[in-house]
Design a protein around this motif. Structure first.
Motif, PDB file in Angstrom:
ATOM      1  N   ARG A   1     -10.362  -7.329   3.231  1.00 43.95           N
ATOM      2  CA  ARG A   1     -10.403  -6.184   3.285  1.00 43.95           C
ATOM      3  C   ARG A   1      -9.689  -5.732   3.874  1.00 43.95           C
ATOM      4  NH1 ARG A   1     -16.084  -6.788   4.126  1.00 43.95           N
ATOM      5  NH2 ARG A   1     -15.341  -6.290   6.119  1.00 43.95           N
ATOM      6  N   ARG A   2      -9.051  -5.709   4.870  1.00 45.85           N
ATOM      7  CA  ARG A   2      -7.818  -5.486   5.892  1.00 45.85           C
ATOM      8  C   ARG A   2      -6.879  -5.174   4.736  1.00 45.85           C
ATOM      9  NH1 ARG A   2      -6.733  -1.481   6.776  1.00 45.85           N
ATOM     10  NH2 ARG A   2      -5.579  -2.093   8.680  1.00 45.85           N
ATOM     11  N   SER A   3      -6.936  -6.816   4.246  1.00 48.30           N
ATOM     12  CA  SER A   3      -5.140  -7.063   3.493  1.00 48.30           C
ATOM     13  C   SER A   3      -5.432  -5.984   2.334  1.00 48.30           C
ATOM     14  CB  SER A   3      -5.683  -8.735   3.457  1.00 48.30           C
ATOM     15  OG  SER A   3      -5.044  -9.021   4.272  1.00 48.30           O
ATOM     16  N   ILE A   4      -6.674  -5.857   1.682  1.00 50.15           N
ATOM     17  CA  ILE A   4      -6.398  -5.751   0.214  1.00 50.15           C
ATOM     18  C   ILE A   4      -6.317  -4.071   0.736  1.00 50.15           C
ATOM     19  CG2 ILE A   4      -7.885  -4.539  -1.720  1.00 50.15           C
ATOM     20  CD1 ILE A   4      -8.866  -7.601  -1.726  1.00 50.15           C
ATOM     21  N   GLU A   5      -6.606  -3.128   1.557  1.00 45.22           N
ATOM     22  CA  GLU A   5      -6.451  -1.951   2.242  1.00 45.22           C
ATOM     23  C   GLU A   5      -5.000  -1.780   1.913  1.00 45.22           C
ATOM     24  OE1 GLU A   5     -10.357  -1.011   4.570  1.00 45.22           O
ATOM     25  OE2 GLU A   5      -9.169  -1.060   5.194  1.00 45.22           O
ATOM     26  N   LEU A   6      -3.645  -2.537   2.488  1.00 40.28           N
ATOM     27  CA  LEU A   6      -3.154  -2.379   3.332  1.00 40.28           C
ATOM     28  C   LEU A   6      -2.283  -3.095   1.599  1.00 40.28           C
ATOM     29  CD1 LEU A   6      -2.428  -4.286   6.399  1.00 40.28           C
ATOM     30  CD2 LEU A   6      -2.223  -2.312   6.237  1.00 40.28           C
ATOM     31  N   CYS A   7      -2.715  -3.201   0.598  1.00 38.39           N
ATOM     32  CA  CYS A   7      -2.144  -3.486  -0.463  1.00 38.39           C
ATOM     33  C   CYS A   7      -1.900  -2.081  -1.253  1.00 38.39           C
ATOM     34  CB  CYS A   7      -2.820  -4.120  -1.293  1.00 38.39           C
ATOM     35  SG  CYS A   7      -2.662  -6.148  -1.404  1.00 38.39           S
ATOM     36  N   ARG A   8      -3.517  -1.514  -1.157  1.00 37.24           N
ATOM     37  CA  ARG A   8      -3.167  -0.231  -1.711  1.00 37.24           C
ATOM     38  C   ARG A   8      -3.003   0.761  -0.965  1.00 37.24           C
ATOM     39  NH1 ARG A   8      -7.734   3.566  -3.965  1.00 37.24           N
ATOM     40  NH2 ARG A   8      -6.769   5.075  -3.786  1.00 37.24           N
ATOM     41  N   ALA A   9      -2.768   0.643   0.347  1.00 34.45           N
ATOM     42  CA  ALA A   9      -2.137   1.636   0.784  1.00 34.45           C
ATOM     43  C   ALA A   9      -0.011   1.717   0.323  1.00 34.45           C
ATOM     44  CB  ALA A   9      -2.246   1.763   2.550  1.00 34.45           C
ATOM     45  N   HIS A  10      -0.131   0.002   0.150  1.00 33.57           N
ATOM     46  CA  HIS A  10       1.777   0.265   0.002  1.00 33.57           C
ATOM     47  C   HIS A  10       1.636  -0.063  -1.525  1.00 33.57           C
ATOM     48  CE1 HIS A  10       3.159  -0.411   3.836  1.00 33.57           C
ATOM     49  NE2 HIS A  10       1.690  -0.338   4.365  1.00 33.57           N
ATOM     50  N   ASN A  11       1.128   0.306  -2.782  1.00 36.21           N
ATOM     51  CA  ASN A  11       0.540   0.027  -3.893  1.00 36.21           C
ATOM     52  C   ASN A  11       1.520  -1.187  -3.355  1.00 36.21           C
ATOM     53  OD1 ASN A  11       1.989   2.665  -3.245  1.00 36.21           O
ATOM     54  ND2 ASN A  11       0.351   2.509  -4.344  1.00 36.21           N
ATOM     55  N   LEU A  12       1.105  -2.425  -3.759  1.00 34.21           N
ATOM     56  CA  LEU A  12       1.172  -4.195  -3.836  1.00 34.21           C
ATOM     57  C   LEU A  12       0.527  -4.405  -5.292  1.00 34.21           C
ATOM     58  CD1 LEU A  12       1.287  -5.428  -0.447  1.00 34.21           C
ATOM     59  CD2 LEU A  12       3.178  -4.243  -1.895  1.00 34.21           C
ATOM     60  N   ALA A  13       1.165  -5.339  -6.092  1.00 36.31           N
ATOM     61  CA  ALA A  13       0.416  -5.582  -6.990  1.00 36.31           C
ATOM     62  C   ALA A  13       0.028  -7.061  -7.186  1.00 36.31           C
ATOM     63  CB  ALA A  13       1.222  -5.949  -8.552  1.00 36.31           C
ATOM     64  N   SER A  14       0.250  -7.365  -6.090  1.00 34.53           N
ATOM     65  CA  SER A  14       0.481  -8.864  -6.054  1.00 34.53           C
ATOM     66  C   SER A  14       0.393  -9.474  -4.410  1.00 34.53           C
ATOM     67  CB  SER A  14       0.492 -10.400  -7.302  1.00 34.53           C
ATOM     68  OG  SER A  14       2.255  -9.500  -6.482  1.00 34.53           O
ATOM     69  N   ILE A  15      -0.888 -10.881  -4.171  1.00 29.29           N
ATOM     70  CA  ILE A  15      -1.434 -10.749  -3.157  1.00 29.29           C
ATOM     71  C   ILE A  15      -1.327 -12.187  -3.141  1.00 29.29           C
ATOM     72  CG2 ILE A  15      -3.907 -10.210  -2.687  1.00 29.29           C
ATOM     73  CD1 ILE A  15      -3.449  -9.063  -0.011  1.00 29.29           C
ATOM     74  N   ALA A  16      -1.457 -13.124  -2.383  1.00 26.19           N
ATOM     75  CA  ALA A  16      -1.707 -15.139  -1.549  1.00 26.19           C
ATOM     76  C   ALA A  16      -2.170 -15.062  -0.370  1.00 26.19           C
ATOM     77  CB  ALA A  16      -0.638 -15.343  -2.128  1.00 26.19           C
ATOM     78  N   PHE A  17      -3.262 -15.352  -0.534  1.00 26.83           N
ATOM     79  CA  PHE A  17      -4.289 -15.415   0.909  1.00 26.83           C
ATOM     80  C   PHE A  17      -4.317 -17.410   0.983  1.00 26.83           C
ATOM     81  CE2 PHE A  17      -6.094 -12.138  -0.916  1.00 26.83           C
ATOM     82  CZ  PHE A  17      -6.391 -10.934   0.154  1.00 26.83           C
TER      83      PHE A  17
END
Ligand code: AR6
Length: 182
Positions: A106-122
């Motif tokens: 959840r926190r990782s996705i919050e950081l995506c939102r805060a930094h306007n990121l479009a793609s993430i890999a876990f």
């Protein structure tokens, strides 16, 4: 393993078996420890590939609580950012491990939102050195990401980057229950 990506809301979710350090995405997630000063497993691989500038930035962050995450640049990685998430050590399941693991995603996705990121890999956080059972972790990982997606509208691609076919199958089996094939 069917290997099919799934469309869930605005995002394409997929499971791959790969070395996460090879991925050209906006952010890769690191399975770090609370010092944020490196270690073995995926943490060691990410620091090796990113170069010493990553450790230098991590030293400025004053560590990170279990269940939380902090973002840095990606330096020599193809990924633009690294999100350092600290998963729980598995002590049998009665010390809040499930909630702490979910919180990492959840926190990782919050950081995506805060930094306007479009793609993430876990990676499969906590399932190596920290000994969290892999099947239980896969369920938490996929469900938590699916639930958190609406909170990050710019996030259009989420990858579960597994390090073995067995881990890939665990994640794919959970993912297959969500959204529609794409
Ligand atoms: N790409 C993708 N996944 C990987 C890679 C890679 N290059 N390397 C390993 N994995 P672990 P943890 C998988 O042990 O359990 C470190 O010392 C691996 O197969 O890296 O959260 C940290 O500094 C497993 O499925 O992380 C901490 O002290 C998953 O990544 C501690 O280990 C996580 O395994 C964290 O332990």
């Amino acid at each position: 393993m069917s290997g099919l990506a799934r469309q869930v809301g605005q995002a394409r979710l997929e499971v791959i078996v790969a070395d996460i350090t090879s991925l050209r995405v906006d952010a890769i997630v690191n399975a770090a420890n609370s010092s944020l000063l490196g270690g073995g497993g995926v943490d060691g691989a990410i620091h090796d590939a990113a170069g010493p500038e990553l450790l230098a930035e991590c030293r400025t962050l004053n560590g990170c609580e279990t269940g939380d995450a902090k973002i840095t640049k990606g330096y020599r990685l193809p990924a633009r950012h690294v999100i350092h998430a600290v998963g729980p050590v598995w002590y049998g399941g009665n010390r809040g491990e499930d909630a702490q693991l979910a919180s990492c995603y959840r926190r990782s996705i919050e950081l995506c939102r805060a930094h306007n990121l479009a793609s993430i890999a876990f990676p499969a956080i906590s399932t190596g050195v920290f000994r969290f059972p892999a099947d239980r972790a896969a369920k938490i990982a996929v469900k938590t990401v699916v639930d958190a997606l609406p909170s990050a509208p710019d996030l259009t691609h989420a990858i579960f980057c597994c390090f073995s076919a067995q881990s890939g199958k665990l994640h794919q089996d959970v993912l297959d229950a969500f959204g529609s094939p794409c």
